[in-house]
Design a protein around this motif. Structure first.
Motif, PDB file in Angstrom:
ATOM      1  N   GLY A  71       0.866  -1.479   0.390  1.00  0.00           N
ATOM      2  CA  GLY A  71       0.395   0.142  -0.216  1.00  0.00           C
ATOM      3  C   GLY A  71       1.015   1.383  -0.112  1.00  0.00           C
ATOM      4  N   ALA A  75      -2.371   4.823   2.956  1.00  0.00           N
ATOM      5  CA  ALA A  75      -3.229   3.998   2.317  1.00  0.00           C
ATOM      6  C   ALA A  75      -4.114   3.321   3.393  1.00  0.00           C
ATOM      7  CB  ALA A  75      -2.770   2.762   1.558  1.00  0.00           C
ATOM      8  N   SER A 413      -2.316  -4.331  -4.001  1.00  0.00           N
ATOM      9  CA  SER A 413      -2.785  -2.700  -3.553  1.00  0.00           C
ATOM     10  C   SER A 413      -3.560  -2.703  -2.684  1.00  0.00           C
ATOM     11  CB  SER A 413      -2.742  -1.729  -5.628  1.00  0.00           C
ATOM     12  OG  SER A 413      -2.757  -0.513  -5.395  1.00  0.00           O
ATOM     13  N   GLU A 415      -6.225   0.046  -2.899  1.00  0.00           N
ATOM     14  CA  GLU A 415      -6.449   0.379  -2.907  1.00  0.00           C
ATOM     15  C   GLU A 415      -8.900   0.910  -2.411  1.00  0.00           C
ATOM     16  OE1 GLU A 415      -7.206  -0.792  -6.634  1.00  0.00           O
ATOM     17  OE2 GLU A 415      -4.932  -0.531  -7.972  1.00  0.00           O
ATOM     18  N   TRP A 416      -7.914   2.391  -2.840  1.00  0.00           N
ATOM     19  CA  TRP A 416      -9.413   2.492  -1.947  1.00  0.00           C
ATOM     20  C   TRP A 416     -10.690   3.444  -3.330  1.00  0.00           C
ATOM     21  CZ3 TRP A 416     -11.026   3.051   3.103  1.00  0.00           C
ATOM     22  CH2 TRP A 416     -10.200   2.169   4.087  1.00  0.00           C
ATOM     23  N   THR A 417     -11.128   3.038  -2.914  1.00  0.00           N
ATOM     24  CA  THR A 417     -12.457   4.272  -4.423  1.00  0.00           C
ATOM     25  C   THR A 417     -13.141   5.295  -3.716  1.00  0.00           C
ATOM     26  OG1 THR A 417     -14.167   1.990  -3.638  1.00  0.00           O
ATOM     27  CG2 THR A 417     -13.127   1.486  -5.135  1.00  0.00           C
ATOM     28  N   ARG A 462      -7.306   9.315  -3.596  1.00  0.00           N
ATOM     29  CA  ARG A 462      -6.949   8.167  -3.537  1.00  0.00           C
ATOM     30  C   ARG A 462      -6.582   6.856  -2.569  1.00  0.00           C
ATOM     31  NH1 ARG A 462      -2.828   9.971  -5.851  1.00  0.00           N
ATOM     32  NH2 ARG A 462      -0.938   9.192  -4.905  1.00  0.00           N
TER      33      ARG A 462
END
Length: 516
Positions: A71, A75, A413, A415-417, A462
């Protein structure tokens, strides 16, 4: 004419506190960016807001498994570590038959400093050369040191060293009050052997602490005492004979000294044997400080039948460390812990790595060994910088055969939407609500900014850290645009779009600077 003070008062900008209070918020939801010091996260959000990949990373605590997470900064890797510790704490309180012992392996500087001191001055000057010497068994020694020290602290009833905290001052690892009575003789031997090698208290000397532990466990090495007793008995017999017969001329001959030497010969043989073993441990235990002489004295306290054939970390290899790790797990099982979880985080913070990717790779890569990561009842949660994922994907076939990343619950990853960041922001706003208030994020914005626009904007940010920074900056900028005598309680679209563009521009500039 109004006074200067009156003019200043009429031109004062809106107060951010008043804006938050107007919407039923008792605190600023976006003021903190570090999960370890964030009261909003430590409150409701820690146990109610999770990343979409949470289930894969956390797994089943009754059967610990390894997860590897990559990350980017901000994150939420540290927040996830604290959440894992907190969830395991709740699991341990709920299910006493499958408790999990937590080891937080995230402060590497003490181990790396001791390790560097063992190397030659030529290698010590170069962090690259130091990290090139760091191996899997050094990681295992460090992890065992944290776990063993925690157990010994609790058995002795001394102040804890902070390992295994759920982030809210509560200890995840809490041994039963009768821990010493639950161990059989061989488990007591194993704990004392592990303590001799790995206990690393900073409040007490190594020997005094070990002897206190032996007394608490009621482990008595009669055989070792018997061998020393032979030497004492023979010496006393010779001296008594001379005094009784008054034949002092016998002292001028070799015979009394030879008899005394023969009486002490078994003990001297033990001294030589354990001196060599202690020297080997002191040399090969590079991440832990162990002096040969005190360690030799401690090892001689074991009975021969208990210590013979037992593993010691006296070679540059993992075989002995695996056996010692199994012993540690056996001790924990007797104390009610069915599994062990090691939380690995902040690998970009040690001064030897300095945030440089090649150095972080050299430090982390030895951990990526399938045999180590797939031990029964043992799981590592590796929370790693996103940039290392590219290194992993570009490795050769031998690396993938050794690491078997396909078996490690890898999240390439973190990731965050936009939707997940919107939910996160909403949850933080709700967590800051005052009594009988249920504030929502949307209340902070006027009707021209709908939910869809917020989600789209948040997607460009992000990660949570950028989200919090932007929203905090946005609220401050809005307050500075209005005076307190004519407040505007909702952020307009123009301010939102302007601050978003400025923040994105500043972030691109910062990223370019860091990349250069």
């Amino acid at each position: 004419m109004p006074s200067p003070v009156g003019l200043l008062q009429t031109k004062a900008t809106m107060n951010l506190h008043d804006l938050l209070e107007h919407h039923g918020l008792g605190a600023n939801p976006f003021a903190d960016e570090d999960a370890q010091t964030d009261p909003v996260f430590q409150g409701r959000c820690r146990s109610s807001v999770f990343h979409p990949n949470w289930d894969k990373i956390y797994g089943d605590p009754s059967s610990p498994a390894t997860s590897i997470v990559f990350g980017e900064k901000g994150a939420g890797k540290t927040a996830m570590r604290l959440q894992i510790a907190n969830q395991l704490h709740e699991h341990n309180q709920r299910d006493s038959d499958s408790k999990v012992f937590v080891i937080e392996y995230d402060d590497f500087n003490p181990f790396l400093d001791r390790f560097a001191d063992r190397l030659s001055s030529r290698k010590r000057r170069s962090p690259d050369k130091v990290l090139a010497e760091w191996k899997l068994w050094d990681h295992m020694d460090s992890i065992l040191s944290l776990g063993v020290t925690d157990v010994v602290d609790q058995v002795l009833g001394v102040r804890r060293n902070g390992n295994g905290s759920n982030g809210n001052g509560e200890q995840v690892n809490k041994l039963p009050s009768d821990a010493a009575k639950r161990l059989d003789r061989f488990q007591k031997r194993d704990l004392l052997l592990l303590s001799a090698c790995y206990d690393n208290s900073l409040t007490e000397t190594f020997q005094s602490r070990w002897y206190r532990l032996r007394k608490r466990l009621r482990y008595y090495p009669w055989q070792s005492w018997f061998i020393r007793g032979i030497g004492v008995a023979v010496k006393s017999a010779v001296i008594g004979t001379i005094l009784y017969t008054k034949n002092y001329s016998w002292l001028a001959t070799v015979w009394p000294w030879l008899i005394i030497a023969l009486g002490w010969a078994p003990w001297m043989a033990q001294v030589w044997r354990w001196w060599m073993q202690a020297r080997g441990v002191s040399k090969h235990l590079r991440a832990i400080n162990r002096d040969s002489h005190p360690l030799r004295q401690v090892l001689m306290q074991f009975s021969g039948r208990d210590i013979n054939g037992q593993p010691l970390p006296n070679k540059y290899r993992t075989d002995d460390r695996y056996e010692l790790l199994y012993k540690f797990q056996g001790v924990l099982q007797a104390l009610g812990y069915a599994g062990v979880v090691v939380l690995v985080d902040r690998v970009d913070e040690p001064h030897l790595t300095g945030g440089a990717l090649p150095k972080m790779k050299a430090f982390v890569w030895p951990l990526l060994d399938n045999k180590f990561l797939k031990q029964p009842g043992f799981g590592l949660k590796l929370l790693l910088p996103a940039e290392l994922s590219e290194y992993a994907l570009n490795e050769d076939r031998d690396f993938f055969q050794r690491a078997r990343l396909d078996k490690q619950n890898m999240v390439p990853s973190l990731e965050w939407t936009g939707q997940s960041l919107y939910d996160l922001a909403n949850a933080r706003v709700a967590a800051c609500g005052t009594e009988n208030q249920q504030p929502r994020l949307q209340m902070l914005f006027d009707d021209t900014i709908d939910e869809r626009r917020l989600i789209d904007a948040f997607a460009t940010l992000r990660v949570p850290r950028h989200l919090f920074k932007f929203l905090y900056r946005l609220l401050v900028a809005h307050c500075q645009s209005h005076v307190d005598t004519d407040p505007v309680w909702e952020v307009p679209l123009s301010t939102f779009e302007t601050q978003l563009a400025i923040y994105q521009r500043d972030q691109k500039t910062l990223d370019a600077t860091l990349a250069g």
